[in-house]
Design a protein around this motif. Structure first.
Motif, mmCIF file in Angstrom:
data_model
loop_
_atom_site.group_PDB
_atom_site.id
_atom_site.type_symbol
_atom_site.label_atom_id
_atom_site.label_comp_id
_atom_site.label_asym_id
_atom_site.label_seq_id
_atom_site.Cartn_x
_atom_site.Cartn_y
_atom_site.Cartn_z
ATOM 1 N N GLU A 1 0.952 -1.477 -0.323
ATOM 2 C CA GLU A 1 -0.331 0.162 -0.071
ATOM 3 C C GLU A 1 1.330 1.396 -0.163
ATOM 4 N N THR B 1 1.014 5.935 -0.750
ATOM 5 C CA THR B 1 -0.447 7.112 -0.621
ATOM 6 C C THR B 1 0.791 8.089 -1.288
ATOM 7 N N LYS C 1 -4.644 7.066 -3.425
ATOM 8 C CA LYS C 1 -4.706 5.704 -2.932
ATOM 9 C C LYS C 1 -3.864 4.605 -3.653
ATOM 10 N N CYS C 2 -3.091 3.826 -3.537
ATOM 11 C CA CYS C 2 -2.121 2.463 -4.770
ATOM 12 C C CYS C 2 -2.134 1.612 -3.507
ATOM 13 N N ARG C 3 -2.248 0.304 -4.043
ATOM 14 C CA ARG C 3 -2.332 -0.797 -4.122
ATOM 15 C C ARG C 3 -1.284 -1.976 -4.471
ATOM 16 N N ALA D 1 -11.722 5.025 -0.299
ATOM 17 C CA ALA D 1 -9.947 4.866 0.089
ATOM 18 C C ALA D 1 -9.591 6.143 0.122
ATOM 19 N N GLU D 2 -10.036 7.027 -0.536
ATOM 20 C CA GLU D 2 -9.812 8.953 -0.593
ATOM 21 C C GLU D 2 -11.071 9.564 -0.135
#
Length: 455
Positions: free
Chosen positions: A181, A183, A287-289, A391-392
């Motif tokens: 994860e 940001t 937000k990245c996953r 997520a945001e």
């Protein structure tokens, strides 16, 4: 020897439960992850039928398999690819028929695989490396005999022929996959040159994002606060269970991205003045996953998956916004006027029985019910509203049709629109086919933009 596909048992159950309901065939997508040794399939989703197909079932019964609608299936692949976090890909296609089919049928599947890959590649800000697996899979299931025919094609070779592949089921395949994860705070300035006024605003923005993508590709990635050698085992130093698997407490990794602020000392910096018709600014935190299998994963594979998720989520949001503007037929503002819109936020949803979460994008006025329905339509799996994870924060965005066109990914700026234009994208794939080609050219007021490049 052909490739081996390790497949989640739930995928096999899903395929066996599909009812043709009098149709000649049902087709769909296979989703998973490639690795050097084997590929993993964690999800299958059938392509939703067109409305006219539902209304004309008799025609479907007589339909020839080589008349498979490539455009429709390819657009479904494009939509689903937006919903995949880093590390996951559309690996190929499946088709279920009542009869075993001949060479003509295989040619239709082959064309479909190549068409899908070509279309998805056009939307990406990154390219596959030479070391990566270039084979994509076709799976034919005969509903009457229960036979499975698994073949692969090399997408880098337009003349490649089918190769046999192994299809093996495994229970709980992705329950121990690792997640990463991150940001990422972005501030992307994209000048719109007067020499490119014949391009659509989307194309100009895409060209600017390509330059930003190089910064992401060349960044330094800290995993749990450490810089690790790319050839090291990602799980090096992690505690393992008696079976040799990493314990559940180690499933998630925190990633931070450091981009280079200065050019290398051996490269010369040159300033230029460029006459522009405007500019686009993208600001905010995304937000990245990413997910990666737990079978001896390498640091370089984890970093690559995270890089691609960063690039995909920014590019996808821009693309969705331009589609939204066209679908809602928002009129252009006059010179020097401002126009405010909503950029979509990322929403995650878990895959049942897995640690992996898929994603979608939500405008501010879209309800949880609409998001759930779109997940179900695209993925053909039941989703509960309470499982949706936004997520945001609710963010605002603005476009200025003046010297500067700005789109913000967050709400941290002091300046906000008094009356934002209410826009919402209708996420039906039939409304998105061909939508990009029709985007009108945005004509902005003249201005001058300064930016730097190296030679």
């Amino acid at each position: 020897m052909g490739r081996t596909y390790i497949v989640e048992e739930a995928v096999g159950q899903y395929l066996s439960n599909i009812n043709l309901q009098g149709k000649a065939f049902v087709s769909g997508l296979l989703i998973g992850q490639c690795s050097s040794q084997k590929d993993y399939v964690i999800l299958a989703t059938r392509t939703p039928p067109k409305e006219e197909q539902n209304e004309n079932l008799k025609h479907q019964q007589k339909a020839k398999l080589d008349n498979l609608d490539e455009e429709w299936a390819t657009e479904h692949a494009n939509q689903v690819s937006r919903m995949l976090p880093g590390g996951l890909l559309v690996l190929g296609v499946f088709i279920i028929t009542t009869l075993e089919m001949g060479n003509d049928f295989q040619n239709a599947l082959r064309r479909l695989v190549f068409a899908m890959e070509k279309s998805m590649n056009k939307r990406r800000l990154w390219n596959f490396t030479e070391e990566e697996v270039s084979e994509r899979v076709t799976l034919h299931v005969c509903s009457s005999t229960k036979k499975i025919f698994c073949r692969t094609y090399d997408i880098h070779d337009p003349k490649s022929s089918a190769k046999p592949a192994d299809w093996k089921y495994q229970n709980g395949l992705s329950t121990s996959w690792l997640s990463l994860e991150c940001t990422v705070h972005i501030n992307i300035h994209i000048p719109l040159s007067t020499t490119s006024v014949s391009y659509t605003l989307e194309k100009n923005t895409k060209n600017g994002l390509v330059r930003w993508a190089k910064q992401i590709e060349n960044g330094v990635y800290l995993i749990n606060g450490q810089v690790k050698d790319e050839d090291c085992d990602l799980l090096e130093g992690q505690k393992k269970s008696s079976r040799g698997n990493v314990q559940a407490t180690s499933h998630c990794f925190d990633v931070k991205v450091l981009t280079h602020l200065l050019l290398n000392s051996d490269r010369r910096s040159t300033a230029t003045v460029q006459i522009c018709s405007g500019s686009v600014n993208l600001k905010g935190a995304v937000k990245c996953r990413a997910y990666i299998h737990s079978s001896k994963p390498k640091v370089k594979d984890a970093v690559q998956a995270m890089k691609r998720d960063i690039l995909n989520t920014v590019a996808d949001r821009c693309e969705i916004l331009f589609e939204d503007l066209l679908l809602n037929e928002v009129p252009e503002k006059k010179d020097s006027e401002k126009e405010f819109h909503i950029l979509p936020h990322r929403v995650f949803v878990p895959i049942p029985g897995s640690t992996i979460m898929l994603c979608d994008y939500k405008f501010g006025d879209e309800s949880a019910e609409e998001m759930r329905d779109h997940f179900i339509e695209m993925l053909d799996h039941m989703i509960q509203i309470e499982d949706l994870e936004i997520a945001e924060d609710i963010n605002t965005a603005c476009m200025r049709y003046s010297v500067n066109t700005e789109a913000s990914l967050d709400s941290t700026d002091d300046e906000h629109p008094e009356k934002p234009i209410k826009t919402r994208i209708i996420m039906k794939i039939q409304q998105n086919i061909g939508v990009i080609a029709a985007v009108a050219v945005a004509v902005l007021a003249a201005g001058i933009s300064f930016h730097y490049f190296s030679d």
